[in-house]
Design a protein around this motif. Structure first.
Motif, mmCIF file in Angstrom:
data_model
loop_
_atom_site.group_PDB
_atom_site.id
_atom_site.type_symbol
_atom_site.label_atom_id
_atom_site.label_comp_id
_atom_site.label_asym_id
_atom_site.label_seq_id
_atom_site.Cartn_x
_atom_site.Cartn_y
_atom_site.Cartn_z
ATOM 1 N N GLN A 252 1.058 6.452 10.849
ATOM 2 C CA GLN A 252 0.380 5.357 10.188
ATOM 3 C C GLN A 252 0.603 4.174 10.756
ATOM 4 O O GLN A 252 1.832 4.079 11.279
ATOM 5 C CB GLN A 252 1.228 5.417 9.112
ATOM 6 C CG GLN A 252 1.367 4.242 7.846
ATOM 7 C CD GLN A 252 -0.406 4.137 7.082
ATOM 8 O OE1 GLN A 252 -0.398 5.133 6.849
ATOM 9 N NE2 GLN A 252 -0.925 3.214 7.857
ATOM 10 N N THR B 12 6.031 10.375 0.150
ATOM 11 C CA THR B 12 5.055 9.560 -0.546
ATOM 12 C C THR B 12 5.818 8.550 0.221
ATOM 13 O O THR B 12 6.252 7.485 0.805
ATOM 14 C CB THR B 12 5.260 8.976 -2.020
ATOM 15 O OG1 THR B 12 5.470 7.593 -2.058
ATOM 16 C CG2 THR B 12 6.859 8.919 -1.785
ATOM 17 N N GLN C 273 1.126 -1.130 0.065
ATOM 18 C CA GLN C 273 0.147 -0.043 -0.016
ATOM 19 C C GLN C 273 1.333 1.244 0.111
ATOM 20 O O GLN C 273 1.315 1.654 0.547
ATOM 21 C CB GLN C 273 -0.859 0.219 1.314
ATOM 22 C CG GLN C 273 -0.309 -0.118 2.615
ATOM 23 C CD GLN C 273 -1.271 0.096 3.265
ATOM 24 O OE1 GLN C 273 -2.464 0.737 3.569
ATOM 25 N NE2 GLN C 273 -0.911 -1.131 4.140
ATOM 26 N N ASP C 274 0.605 2.192 -0.742
ATOM 27 C CA ASP C 274 0.998 3.439 -0.663
ATOM 28 C C ASP C 274 0.175 4.817 -0.927
ATOM 29 O O ASP C 274 -1.055 4.126 -1.058
ATOM 30 C CB ASP C 274 2.106 3.477 -2.094
ATOM 31 C CG ASP C 274 1.140 3.359 -3.007
ATOM 32 O OD1 ASP C 274 0.529 3.446 -3.288
ATOM 33 O OD2 ASP C 274 1.639 3.129 -4.293
ATOM 34 N N MET C 275 0.959 5.583 -0.606
ATOM 35 C CA MET C 275 0.653 7.038 -0.699
ATOM 36 C C MET C 275 1.215 8.503 -0.726
ATOM 37 O O MET C 275 2.420 8.466 -0.494
ATOM 38 C CB MET C 275 -0.476 7.183 0.974
ATOM 39 C CG MET C 275 0.822 7.582 1.882
ATOM 40 S SD MET C 275 -0.348 7.815 3.719
ATOM 41 C CE MET C 275 -1.328 6.112 3.823
#
Length: 219
Positions: A43, A121, A25-27
């Motif tokens: 997080q 990121t 998962q990334d953001m």
């Protein structure tokens, strides 16, 4: 027997493809950090996960100078895993995380007048230890096992490269946003100088007409 072995290999590959894609998962996020302030992002991570965090000071909303920030990653126990003192860009990778909530904090308190435009990121890869146990349970041939493990490694590397390409594209868009902010902030200066130049031109024209009329009083 050969068909059963082939089906087992295909099942293993299919499971790994699904798990690699679903376990990551990334953001990405871009925000303005005001002068003299501190901002933290939280997080939650599972045990034995891998965390990759990259940030960059894209610029200030108005200027290019002093593009640095203080940054820290803090574990659920309060330990500082990484700490940067007034850097513009950094990439951190944390493996074997503990279960809990991690903090990613940006500190601009040392700058009393300059706000910062930041881009970061976050990439999370959950633990895949179950995949190794699955490989051992369905594969007995050493060469085939090494081939499958190599395939999984290449698949994960390809996924990371795709992610990096996406990050670069987002950073380019962030640079466009910074340039747009500068254009908007400089627009009033352009309008002001244009108005001043128009007034000066009109004043010079009126003065010239008045001087010509004074030279020919009878006309």
């Amino acid at each position: 027997m050969a068909h059963e072995y082939l089906l087992a290999c295909l099942a293993f590959l299919a499971v790994n493809v699904v798990r690699v894609l679903s376990s990551t998962q990334d953001m990405e996020f871009t925000f303005v950090l005001p002068a003299g302030s501190k901002e933290c992002f939280y997080q939650k991570l599972e045990k034995n996960s891998t965390l990759e965090f990259e940030y960059q000071v894209v610029g200030q909303a108005n200027q290019q100078a002093n593009q640095d920030i203080t940054f820290a990653i803090i574990s659920p126990t309060g330990r500082r895993e990484f700490e940067d003192k007034r850097k513009k860009h950094a990439l951190h990778k944390l493996a074997g995380t503990m279960e809990g909530e991690y903090q990613m904090c940006f500190d601009n308190s040392f700058s009393k007048t300059k706000e910062k435009l930041l881009f970061f990121t976050l990439f999370i890869n959950d633990s895949l230890n179950d995949d190794e146990e699955l490989a051992k349970s369905i594969i007995t041939n050493e060469d085939a096992e090494n081939t499958l493990i190599g395939f999984k490694s290449r698949l994960e590397e390809m996924h990371r490269q795709i992610h990096r390409g996406r990050v670069i594209q987002l950073m380019l868009r962030t640079y466009d946003t910074r340039d747009q902010l500068r254009q908007d902030n400089n627009l009033w200066r352009v309008d002001l100088w244009s108005a001043i130049n128009i007034c000066v031109i009109i004043a010079v024209a009126v003065t010239q007409v008045h001087i010509l009329q004074s030279l020919f009083p009878g006309s």
